[in-house]
Design an enzyme around this catalytic site. Structure first.
Site, PDB file in Angstrom:
ATOM      1  N   ASP A  72       0.811  -1.215   0.000  1.00  0.00           N
ATOM      2  CA  ASP A  72       0.000   0.000   0.000  1.00  0.00           C
ATOM      3  C   ASP A  72       0.844   1.264   0.000  1.00  0.00           C
ATOM      4  O   ASP A  72       2.064   1.222   0.130  1.00  0.00           O
ATOM      5  CB  ASP A  72      -0.939   0.009   1.214  1.00  0.00           C
ATOM      6  CG  ASP A  72      -0.282  -0.601   2.447  1.00  0.00           C
ATOM      7  OD1 ASP A  72       0.889  -0.294   2.713  1.00  0.00           O
ATOM      8  OD2 ASP A  72      -0.939  -1.399   3.137  1.00  0.00           O
ATOM      9  N   ASP A 141      -7.717  -4.049  14.613  1.00  0.00           N
ATOM     10  CA  ASP A 141      -9.096  -4.311  14.200  1.00  0.00           C
ATOM     11  C   ASP A 141      -9.183  -5.413  13.147  1.00  0.00           C
ATOM     12  O   ASP A 141     -10.243  -5.647  12.567  1.00  0.00           O
ATOM     13  CB  ASP A 141      -9.750  -3.032  13.669  1.00  0.00           C
ATOM     14  CG  ASP A 141      -9.029  -2.453  12.454  1.00  0.00           C
ATOM     15  OD1 ASP A 141      -8.010  -3.027  12.019  1.00  0.00           O
ATOM     16  OD2 ASP A 141      -9.479  -1.402  11.947  1.00  0.00           O
ATOM     17  N   HIS A 143      -7.467  -5.595  10.230  1.00  0.00           N
ATOM     18  CA  HIS A 143      -7.231  -5.260   8.829  1.00  0.00           C
ATOM     19  C   HIS A 143      -5.891  -5.824   8.352  1.00  0.00           C
ATOM     20  O   HIS A 143      -4.946  -5.950   9.128  1.00  0.00           O
ATOM     21  CB  HIS A 143      -7.328  -3.749   8.575  1.00  0.00           C
ATOM     22  CG  HIS A 143      -6.181  -2.942   9.108  1.00  0.00           C
ATOM     23  ND1 HIS A 143      -6.274  -2.157  10.239  1.00  0.00           N
ATOM     24  CD2 HIS A 143      -4.918  -2.764   8.644  1.00  0.00           C
ATOM     25  CE1 HIS A 143      -5.127  -1.548  10.454  1.00  0.00           C
ATOM     26  NE2 HIS A 143      -4.276  -1.901   9.499  1.00  0.00           N
ATOM     27  N   GLU A 148      -9.766  -2.424   5.521  1.00  0.00           N
ATOM     28  CA  GLU A 148     -10.382  -2.189   6.821  1.00  0.00           C
ATOM     29  C   GLU A 148     -11.592  -3.107   7.027  1.00  0.00           C
ATOM     30  O   GLU A 148     -12.089  -3.729   6.078  1.00  0.00           O
ATOM     31  CB  GLU A 148     -10.829  -0.732   6.910  1.00  0.00           C
ATOM     32  CG  GLU A 148      -9.721   0.293   6.703  1.00  0.00           C
ATOM     33  CD  GLU A 148      -8.870   0.511   7.952  1.00  0.00           C
ATOM     34  OE1 GLU A 148      -8.732  -0.433   8.756  1.00  0.00           O
ATOM     35  OE2 GLU A 148      -8.366   1.629   8.133  1.00  0.00           O
TER      36      GLU A 148
END
Length: 267
Positions: A72, A141, A143, A148
């Site tokens: 990314d 979380d 991801h 996400e």
């Protein structure tokens, strides 16, 4: 799925680096048949990169015929921006080893045509056939890359808007100022990651314990993107003891029992 449980973060880093080097060496890459390696950024892989540099400087591995694809990049940050992932990768890994510049592939955070850039990245990966090993981290979380919670489990490289939790977590790289963290990124998709021949995720610390629980013991759910690794035929999670805090004792014991033989160091 393999779950490799180490005592400490340092042990995670050594295990992961040795495994990457082992896979490259056994592949016997050449200019005509390069080893294609997917890479990630963030604090978790820093130890692995440091160990890989040591292995390289000891003359035990070469990156001359390795091709890399990063997961990314922040939108709006150029290669020379100290917070960009271009800069991160060169400072922490690429400039310390003998990988040719032409073999390094990262998404362009300054692109004005997001769709074209993302499709070009997907096409470039396909031009090499496959990514042989994709190394990633996991957010608290759940991801993976910047996919996400709620992301499609078949998604491809695209633009994503970051959650407030991810922005807060990443603000440590921006002097603790959340307002300086870009709220949009280009990221490979979950489907892109799952296309790799092998996926290895690094998980460290008790803050990642709930994500590890969902990855190993939970159901496959787009609200916990890391859980998709259960569907990969060659998925590995390398973690430390604190990250196992929310796993059942039987689960931890089971994976420790079946991982009695550790990967030998590169010779």
């Amino acid at each position: 799925m393999r779950l490799i449980i180490n005592n400490t973060y340092q042990e995670i880093s050594v295990w992961a680096a040795n495994y990457v080097a082992y896979r490259i060496k056994n592949f016997r890459p050449s200019a005509q048949k390069p080893f294609v390696l997917g890479l990630c950024t963030g604090s978790t892989p820093l130890g692995m990169y440091a160990e890989l540099i040591k292995i390289y400087k000891a003359g035990k591995i070469s990156f001359e015929n390795v091709v890399t694809f990063n997961m990314d990049e922040y939108l709006g940050l150029g290669p020379n921006d100290e917070q960009s992932y271009h800069y991160f990768m060169h400072e922490n890994f690429f400039r310390h080893v003998n990988i040719p510049q032409a073999n390094i592939h990262l998404l362009n955070g300054l692109t004005k045509d997001y769709t074209k850039e993302c499709q070009h990245y997907e096409d470039l990966i396909k031009s090499y056939g496959t990514i042989h090993l994709f190394v990633g981290g996991v957010g608290s979380d759940g991801h993976i890359a910047f996919n996400e919670p709620g992301s499609s489990l078949t998604s491809r490289t695209r633009v994503k808007t970051l959650t407030a939790e991810t922005i807060a977590a990443n603000s440590r790289f921006f002097g603790g100022n959340k307002s300086k963290v870009p709220n949009s990124v280009l990221t490979v998709g979950i489907g892109t990651i799952m296309d790799a021949e092998e996926v290895m995720l690094l998980v460290s610390g008790d803050k990642k314990a709930r994500a590890l629980h969902h990855a190993v013991e939970g159901s496959i759910n787009h609200m916990w993107p890391v859980s998709i690794l259960q569907m990969h035929p060659h998925g590995i999670i390398v973690c430390d003891e604190p990250a196992t805090n929310e796993l059942k004792a039987d689960t931890v014991r089971y994976f420790k029992e079946i991982e009695q033989q550790r990967m030998p160091k590169i010779k």
